[in-house]
Motif scaffolding. Structure first.
Motif, short mmCIF file in Angstrom:
data_model
loop_
_atom_site.label_atom_id
_atom_site.label_comp_id
_atom_site.label_asym_id
_atom_site.label_seq_id
_atom_site.Cartn_x
_atom_site.Cartn_y
_atom_site.Cartn_z
N ASN A 1 0.87 -1.18 0.00
CA ASN A 1 0.00 0.00 0.00
C ASN A 1 0.91 1.23 0.00
OD1 ASN A 1 -1.65 2.17 0.61
ND2 ASN A 1 -2.70 1.17 2.31
N ALA B 1 1.07 3.45 3.09
CA ALA B 1 1.44 2.87 4.38
C ALA B 1 2.84 3.32 4.79
CB ALA B 1 1.39 1.35 4.32
N GLY C 1 1.01 -0.27 8.49
CA GLY C 1 -0.19 0.55 8.36
C GLY C 1 -0.57 1.18 9.68
N SER C 2 -1.69 1.93 9.65
CA SER C 2 -2.14 2.60 10.87
C SER C 2 -2.76 1.62 11.86
CB SER C 2 -3.16 3.69 10.51
OG SER C 2 -4.26 3.12 9.82
N THR D 1 -5.16 -3.78 3.89
CA THR D 1 -4.32 -4.44 2.90
C THR D 1 -4.28 -5.94 3.16
OG1 THR D 1 -2.94 -2.45 2.75
CG2 THR D 1 -2.02 -4.49 1.87
N LYS E 1 -4.49 9.33 4.90
CA LYS E 1 -3.78 8.26 5.59
C LYS E 1 -4.51 7.92 6.88
CE LYS E 1 -0.71 11.56 7.90
NZ LYS E 1 0.69 11.97 8.14
N ASN F 1 -2.89 -2.72 12.75
CA ASN F 1 -2.50 -4.11 12.46
C ASN F 1 -3.05 -5.00 13.56
OD1 ASN F 1 0.17 -2.41 11.32
ND2 ASN F 1 -0.57 -4.01 9.97
N GLY G 1 1.15 -3.11 4.79
CA GLY G 1 0.19 -2.06 5.06
C GLY G 1 -0.50 -2.35 6.38
N GLY G 2 -1.78 -2.03 6.46
CA GLY G 2 -2.54 -2.28 7.67
C GLY G 2 -3.54 -3.40 7.48
#
Length: 301
Positions: free
Chosen positions: A8, A11, A92-93, A70, A156, A95, A66-67
Motif C-alpha cells: 500500500n 502505508a 499501516g495505521s 491491505t 492516511k 495491524n 500495510g494495515g
C-alpha cells in the motif's frame, strides 16, 4: 518459492516501498522477490486473483505491506489456494489481526517472514467476502465510519481517529437496532444492542481486546454482544473491555451475551451498516459463516 510484496503506497508514511527494498538488499532470497504497488482499493485482491490464475502451480507467498485493510484484500485473493500462503509486514495505521500472534514487532523482520512456517487458519465468510479479523456493528460501526472519514480527509490512517470515533458514538450510538441469531438461537429477542463483534481474531481499534477467547484456527466464530448501557456505565467498563477481561468479569455478566457458533445471522433496519475488517458495508440482512482452514498464514517463529 516466489515472494510477492503487496505494498500500500500510503502505508508507513509513504515509505513502505523504500523500507522493503532496503531490507531485501541484505537477503539471499532477494532474486525470488517481487514488489507490487497497489493502485486503488480492491486492487490487491484483483491482482492476487489474476496472478494465481496465471500461475496455478507456482508456490507463492504474498506479503501484505500495510494495515488491516491491505491484509484483508490479500487474504481474500489467496483464500482457498493450497499452493499460496500469506503473511504481513505491518506498516499501516492498524495491524489488529496479528496481535493474536504477538503483534507488529514479531512480523517486522522481513527475512523471518520469508522463511516463516505456514499454518492453516479460518476466515469469516460474508456473502462473497472474507474477514480475517472481525465483523462488527452497532457502536463499533459508528467508530469505523469516523475512522474512514478521517482517512479520506487526511489521505492516511490516524490512530487518534479511533478516539474521535468513540466520542461520536457515545453521542449517537448507545442503543442500536439489530438482531443476532447464532446457530439458530436469537441472542437478543428485543432487537437492541450497544455493539456486537463476530470474531476470528481478538483485537480491534488498535488496543481493544474485544474477543479474548477467539482462536483463528479452531473452526468456530466467537460472538460477543453487549446490551445497551448508559454512558456512565460505558466509561466504567471501558478499561475492562479494552483489556479483554469482560467475558469473565462478574460485574459485566448482566450485559454480555457470548456464544461460539458456526453460523451467525444478522438483521437490521434500513441503512444498517457493519464493519468488515474496517471496511464499511451497508447490508440489513446477512449471514456470517466460518470457513475452516481456508488460508495458509505464515507466522514467524
Amino acid at each position: 518459492m516466489k515472494y510477492i510484496f503487496i505494498i500500500n503506497p500510503k502505508a508507513g508514511q509513504g515509505k513502505a516501498e523504500e523500507d522493503v527494498r532496503a531490507a531485501l538488499e541484505t537477503l539471499e532470497e532477494k532474486e525470488l522477490c517481487e514488489l507490487y504497488i497497489t493502485k486503488q482499493e480492491g486492487d490487491a485482491m484483483m491482482y492476487i486473483t489474476d496472478y494465481c490464475k496465471e500461475h496455478p502451480e507456482e508456490e507463492i507467498r504474498f506479503i501484505a505491506c500495510g494495515g488491516d485493510g491491505t491484509l484483508n484484500e490479500v487474504c481474500n485473493g489467496a483464500a482457498g489456494k493450497e499452493n499460496v500462503s500469506v503473511t504481513c509486514y505491518p506498516c499501516g495505521s492498524g495491524n489488529d489481526f496479528i496481535k493474536i500472534y504477538g503483534g507488529a514487532e514479531k512480523f517486522s523482520d522481513i527475512g523471518k517472514l520469508l522463511n516463516a512456517p505456514a499454518r492453516k487458519i479460518d476466515l469469516l465468510r460474508m456473502k462473497d467476502r472474507y474477514a480475517d479479523n472481525v465483523i462488527n456493528f452497532g457502536f463499533d460501526t459508528t467508530v469505523a465510519i469516523t475512522i474512514n472519514e478521517e482517512r479520506a480527509r487526511t489521505g492516511k490512517g490516524n490512530k487518534n481517529a479511533y478516539t474521535k470515533g468513540v466520542v461520536r458514538a457515545l453521542m449517537t450510538a448507545m442503543k442500536n437496532r439489530f438482531t443476532v441469531i447464532a446457530d439458530g438461537e436469537v441472542l437478543n429477542p428485543d432487537g437492541k444492542g450497544l455493539l456486537c463483534t463476530i470474531a476470528n481474531g481478538q483485537y480491534v481499534g488498535g488496543s481493544f481486546r474485544c474477543a479474548p477467547k477467539s482462536e483463528p484456527d479452531d473452526g468456530w466464530i466467537d460472538v460477543c454482544l453487549i446490551r445497551p448501557i448508559s454512558r456512565i456505565r460505558f466509561v466504567q467498563i471501558l478499561d475492562t473491555y479494552t483489556n479483554g477481561k469482560h467475558l469473565d468479569d462478574p460485574k459485566m455478566q448482566d450485559i454480555i451475551i457470548y456464544r461460539r457458533a458456526k453460523s451467525v445471522e444478522v438483521k437490521g433496519p434500513a441503512g444498517f451498516a457493519c464493519s468488515l475488517d474496517g471496511e464499511i458495508i451497508y447490508d440489513r440482512h446477512f449471514t456470517v459463516e466460518i470457513a475452516p482452514g481456508i488460508l495458509n498464514f505464515a507466522v514467524p517463529e
